[in-house]
Design an enzyme around this catalytic site. Sequence first.
Site, PDB file in Angstrom:
ATOM      1  N   GLU A   8       0.822  -1.225   0.000  1.00 37.53           N
ATOM      2  CA  GLU A   8       0.000   0.000   0.000  1.00 37.53           C
ATOM      3  C   GLU A   8       0.852   1.270   0.000  1.00 37.53           C
ATOM      4  OE1 GLU A   8      -3.739   0.433   0.152  1.00 37.53           O
ATOM      5  OE2 GLU A   8      -2.641   2.120  -0.698  1.00 37.53           O
TER       6      GLU A   8
ATOM      7  N   ASP B 242       9.524   8.725 -10.465  1.00 34.37           N
ATOM      8  CA  ASP B 242       8.838   8.215  -9.266  1.00 34.37           C
ATOM      9  C   ASP B 242       7.318   8.155  -9.510  1.00 34.37           C
ATOM     10  OD1 ASP B 242       8.632   7.804  -6.220  1.00 34.37           O
ATOM     11  OD2 ASP B 242       7.458   9.628  -6.496  1.00 34.37           O
TER      12      ASP B 242
ATOM     13  N   LYS C   2       4.633   4.862  -9.736  1.00 37.32           N
ATOM     14  CA  LYS C   2       3.355   4.751  -9.015  1.00 37.32           C
ATOM     15  C   LYS C   2       2.178   4.554  -9.976  1.00 37.32           C
ATOM     16  CE  LYS C   2       5.258   7.546  -5.256  1.00 37.32           C
ATOM     17  NZ  LYS C   2       5.478   8.915  -4.804  1.00 37.32           N
TER      18      LYS C   2
END
Length: 384
Positions: free
Chosen positions: A122, A194, A198
Site C-alpha cells: 500500500e 517516481d 506509481k
Amino acid sequence: MKIGIIGLGTVGYGVVEILTNEKERLSKAINEEVVIKYGCGLEEIDLPDGIIYTKDFNVVINDDEIDVVVELIGGTTIAKTIILDAINKGKHVVTANKALLAHNGKEIFMAAKENNVHIFYEASVGGGIPVLVSQKESLVANNTKEIIGILNGTTNFILTLMENENLDFDEALTIADGLGYVEANPALDLDGIDAAHKICILAQNGFKKFIDFDKISATGIRDVTKIDMDYAKKLGYRFKMIAQAKEINDGIGIDVAATLVSKKELVANVMDAYNVVEIDNDYVENVIYYGKGAGRYVTASAVVSDIIKTSQIERWSHDYEDCTNIYPITKSKYYLRASKPLDVDYEMYFTEKRDHIYITHEIELADLTTVLNDEEYTIFKVRG
Ligand SMILES: NC(=O)C1=CN([C@@H]2O[C@H](COP(=O)(O)OP(=O)(O)OC[C@H]3O[C@@H](n4cnc5c(N)ncnc54)[C@H](OP(=O)(O)O)[C@@H]3O)[C@@H](O)[C@H]2O)C=CC1
Ligand SMILES: N[C@@H](CC=O)C(=O)O
C-alpha cells in the site's frame, strides 16, 4: 505474528514506533500478539526492548519463527533479493518499494502466488492514502476506465512554490531540497520517474495487465517556466505533474507530464506536497483519494496496516496478462506559446508582449506538430 523489519530509516523506524505504541490495540484487532522480533539496519540504533538488532538480513529471512518480512531499504537490487528469498521461505512480505514493484512486480507477484503468501504494498503509492486496498477490494465490482493522479509530493511542492511565491524552477527546487523533500537522485522526482513507478502500479491493478515500465513516457517539470506559469494563471489553469493511465484501442495509454489543469478541477486544487488519485470506474463512477504521499508516520501507517492484513486468509490475486501495447497519451488539448501567430484550431487565444498563447481543441499531437511545421514553440498538455 512475528515480524522482521529490514531497513530502519525514515519509514522503517516509523513502523517500529507505531507497532510498539499500538501493540495492544493491534494485537486485539487480529486476536494474536503482534511482535517485532528483528530490526535490521546497516548501523545499530536504539530499538525498543525485546527487538533483536541485526545487520544481516539473512538472519531475519532464515528464522523459521518470522511470519512477515517488511522490506524498507528501497532500491531494486538487494531489496529484490530480500523479497524473493523471503517469499521462497514462505514468509509474507510487506514493502513500500515502488521502484522495485514497477520494474519487477510480475516476478514478485508470481513468486508470492507460487508460495501462497501475501505481498502487500500500500505505501508504494500515495504514502499513507489507502488507494491500493480500495482498488483491490472495494472497487472489485468495477472496471476501471481511467486513473489520473498527482503522485509525487516533491514536484507538487515545487510547482506550488513557483506559483505562490512567483519563483523560477531552480529557486523553488533549492528551497524544496533544503527542506529535505528531494530524493537522493533528484531525477526520480523532477523527471517524473517516481510518479511513473506509481502510475504503473495503479494501472496494473486497475486494468489487470502487466505493464513494461520501460515503455512508460515520463517528462517531469524541468521545462515549466515562470512565464508559462503566469500565462496559465491568466487562462484559469494551474501547472500540475499529472500521471495518467487509460485503456485506448488495443492497449494502455500511460504517461507522466507537466500539464495545465483547469482550476475548476478538484485535482488542480491539490497543493504543496499532497497527493491525489482520481479513478473513473464504470459503476461507482469517479472516486478521489487525497492525502499526504510521504513522511515517516504517514508512510509507516500504510505499512503497519499491510502487516496487520497479512493475518487475513484471502490472498490478493495478480493473475494479469501482459500488455504489449503501451503508448503515451497524445490525444489532448494543448497549451502553445510561440513568437508568431500559429495556424491552429483553438479554444482560447491571447497575445502579450511578443508571445502568442493558445489553448487548442483536443487533437492528436502528431496532427498538431504537422501544422506547426518548423515554428518554435513551447507545448504542454491541458486538462479540463
Ligand atoms: N520516505 C518516504 O516518505 C517514503 C518512502 N517510500 C519507500 O519506502 C522505502 C524506504 O524509504 P525510506 O525509509 O525513506 O529510506 P531511508 O533511506 O530513510 O531508509 C532505508 C534504510 O535502509 C538501510 N539499508 C540499506 N541497505 C540495507 C541493507 N542491506 N540491510 C539493512 N538495511 C539497509 C539504510 O541504511 P543507510 O542509511 O545506512 O544506508 C537506511 O537506514 C523506499 O522503498 C521508499 O521508496 C515510499 C513512500 C514514501
Ligand atoms: N519522492 C517521493 C516520496 C514518496 O514517495 C515524493 O515526493 O512523492
